[in-house]
Design an enzyme around this catalytic site. Structure first.
Site, mmCIF file in Angstrom:
data_model
loop_
_atom_site.group_PDB
_atom_site.id
_atom_site.type_symbol
_atom_site.label_atom_id
_atom_site.label_comp_id
_atom_site.label_asym_id
_atom_site.label_seq_id
_atom_site.Cartn_x
_atom_site.Cartn_y
_atom_site.Cartn_z
ATOM 1 N N TYR A 171 0.823 -1.206 0.000
ATOM 2 C CA TYR A 171 0.000 0.000 0.000
ATOM 3 C C TYR A 171 0.860 1.260 0.000
ATOM 4 O O TYR A 171 0.392 2.331 -0.387
ATOM 5 C CB TYR A 171 -0.939 0.012 1.215
ATOM 6 C CG TYR A 171 -2.292 -0.601 0.939
ATOM 7 C CD1 TYR A 171 -2.556 -1.264 -0.252
ATOM 8 C CD2 TYR A 171 -3.316 -0.516 1.870
ATOM 9 C CE1 TYR A 171 -3.787 -1.835 -0.497
ATOM 10 C CE2 TYR A 171 -4.563 -1.088 1.634
ATOM 11 C CZ TYR A 171 -4.790 -1.748 0.448
ATOM 12 O OH TYR A 171 -6.021 -2.299 0.209
ATOM 13 N N LYS A 227 6.431 -13.950 5.202
ATOM 14 C CA LYS A 227 7.288 -14.671 4.255
ATOM 15 C C LYS A 227 8.748 -14.340 4.574
ATOM 16 O O LYS A 227 9.574 -14.104 3.693
ATOM 17 C CB LYS A 227 6.919 -14.281 2.815
ATOM 18 C CG LYS A 227 7.537 -15.170 1.735
ATOM 19 C CD LYS A 227 7.086 -16.606 1.794
ATOM 20 C CE LYS A 227 7.724 -17.427 0.662
ATOM 21 N NZ LYS A 227 7.465 -18.865 0.815
ATOM 22 N N ASP A 264 2.772 -19.084 2.813
ATOM 23 C CA ASP A 264 2.266 -20.077 1.865
ATOM 24 C C ASP A 264 1.687 -21.292 2.585
ATOM 25 O O ASP A 264 0.617 -21.777 2.227
ATOM 26 C CB ASP A 264 3.355 -20.494 0.858
ATOM 27 C CG ASP A 264 4.705 -20.735 1.503
ATOM 28 O OD1 ASP A 264 4.732 -21.148 2.670
ATOM 29 O OD2 ASP A 264 5.736 -20.515 0.839
ATOM 30 N N ASP A 272 -4.386 -9.619 2.462
ATOM 31 C CA ASP A 272 -5.331 -9.576 1.351
ATOM 32 C C ASP A 272 -5.649 -10.992 0.872
ATOM 33 O O ASP A 272 -6.818 -11.367 0.699
ATOM 34 C CB ASP A 272 -4.732 -8.751 0.215
ATOM 35 C CG ASP A 272 -5.791 -8.162 -0.702
ATOM 36 O OD1 ASP A 272 -6.997 -8.321 -0.422
ATOM 37 O OD2 ASP A 272 -5.421 -7.520 -1.699
#
Length: 459
Positions: free
Chosen positions: A158, A249, A315, A339
């Site tokens: 963002y 991640k 993931d 998201d």
């Protein structure tokens, strides 16, 4: 505050002190109907809100609605996608609600939703995801899903900086990277014409040797991390949640998402040690006293009711929310991960059409609750679509204001309406024996079921 085009209605103002909302009995609440299906959805939703407040408080409390504009309606009326009056209203009255908004095409504001979040520094995107009995779901046991996502709302992508492929800015940035950070530049596989030519010698049909390369930068700060994590942990403590999971991640992006994880643990262990037990603390005890002592310490802390703070790679999380949903409770994560997770979890419990959301600043008290889906323009003015995303966002808003009795009525009414199998087309086509009704009729059905049936309180 003064307005150029709008007239604020008479009513009380919500205040915010010591991280608590102070709501009068007649709060002025700004709203935006939204674009596309927004007006249909809002018409059904506002009747549900007003009915719940009336039934809960018998006239002693009432919301004073203040219509503001953004998106296509604002562009048509005021020749701007996001008028200053709208921002002023949400800033002055602290709490508001909105329908879906069109993303402008051809420059200007990249996203109206993002613009509002950044202008008011709404750093938490709060997305509760919980199954409602009777909603058709593509998974076997959707009732296992009961999570609250704290998605960082102002950093990561963002606040990302991008350079258009082949542009002068991209070329200058690549030159800077090559000159000042040659080891990092070397990681860019096709950052030079020479590298492209070498590859295209064997595959000439795949393109030219011109360096067309998109570049993006994602900022992640300690302060941005800390305020999100603090909000998530305080929520877990207040509502008796069992765990907070940092989803990241960091195994690959070690200095952005990895730092998010590390800073989160540092904050928890230094500021919330009395009410939490973290995996980082487990690691420290294991290192000094051994694994058996660490396991014993953790079990003792959990028996005392402390919140377990842990982390998971993004993931594998997307797999485990399907296979081991009960392992997740409160999730704190960065923007892009949040998201993906929000929409994936919404699909598990019935789809984005019933997914609520709130954007909140837990320091100033500003909050905007909103539909999490798009405008669906092909269904505009057909009185057809499911209004649940806005209705459940309004239910969130009422709880935020402390009006839990009205929120409970909405939850009860929605459960009853769904179980009656008189639903909008998206549910009706998937539910055996269902009757399809209009958006407005579904709002009426919710109101009719407020006084009876089961109640499912969303915390």
């Amino acid at each position: 505050m003064s307005y150029t085009h709008l007239q604020a209605p008479a009513g009380g103002k919500i205040a915010f002190r010591d991280r608590k909302v102070q709501c009068p009995n007649d709060p002025v609440i700004p709203f935006i109907r939204g674009d596309g299906t927004g007006p249909d959805i809002w018409a059904a939703s506002v009747r549900v809100f007003d009915a719940a407040v009336q039934k809960a408080y018998s006239g002693s409390r009432k919301i004073i609605w203040f219509e503001t504009f953004a998106g296509e309606a604002a562009k048509t009326r005021f020749d701007t996608w996001l008028p200053d009056d709208t921002v002023t209203a949400f800033r002055e009255y602290l709490v508001g609600i909105k329908g879906p908004l069109t993303t402008p095409v051809g420059g200007g504001i990249r996203s109206l939703n993002v613009a509002l979040r950044q202008l008011l520094d709404l750093y938490v995107c709060l997305r509760p995801v919980r199954y409602l009995q009777g909603v058709p779901s593509p998974v076997r046991k959707p009732e296992r899903v009961d999570m609250v996502i704290f998605r960082e709302n102002t950093e990561d992508i963002y606040a990302g900086i991008e350079f258009r492929p082949g542009s002068q800015e991209a070329t200058r940035f690549l030159q800077l990277l090559e000159r000042e950070f040659p080891d990092r530049f070397a990681k860019i596989r096709f950052g030079t014409e020479a590298a492209s030519k070498e590859f295209l010698a064997n595959e000439p049909a795949l393109g030219s040797s011109q360096v067309d390369l998109g570049i993006g930068i994602k900022p992640v700060s300690r302060l941005g991390t800390n305020r999100l994590v603090a909000a998530a942990v305080r929520y877990a403590i207040e509502f008796g949640r069992k765990s907070v999971t940092f989803v990241h991640k960091g195994n690959i992006m070690k200095f952005t998402e990895g730092s998010f994880r590390d800073w989160g643990y540092e904050l928890v262990d230094s500021q919330f040690a009395d009410a939490t037990y973290s995996w980082s603390r487990w690691e420290q005890t294991k290192k000094s006293l051994g694994e058996e002592a660490a396991n014993s310490e953790m079990k003792s802390a959990l028996r005392e009711g402390k919140v377990l703070v842990k982390d998971a790679i993004a993931d594998i999380t997307l797999q485990q929310v399907l296979t081991r949903a009960e392992d997740f409770d409160v999730i704190a994560t960065l923007n892009l991960n949040g998201d993906y997770l929000s929409d994936a979890l919404a699909a598990q419990v019935g789809g984005i059409g019933i997914a609520p959301g709130g954007n909140i600043n837990y320091h100033t008290g500003h909050a905007i609750f909103e539909a999490t889906h798009g405008t669906a323009p092909k269904y505009a003015n057909l009185d057809k679509v499911n209004p649940c995303s806005v209705i459940l966002s309004g239910e969130m808003m009422l709880r935020h204001l402390g009006w839990s009795e009205a929120a409970d009525l909405i939850s009860r009414g929605l459960n009853g309406a769904i179980c009656s199998k008189k639903v909008t087309y998206d549910f009706a086509r998937l539910m055996e024996g269902a009757t399809e009704i209009k958006c407005s009729e579904f709002g009426d059905n919710i109101i009719a079921h407020m006084e009876g049936g089961s109640q499912s309180v969303r915390s």
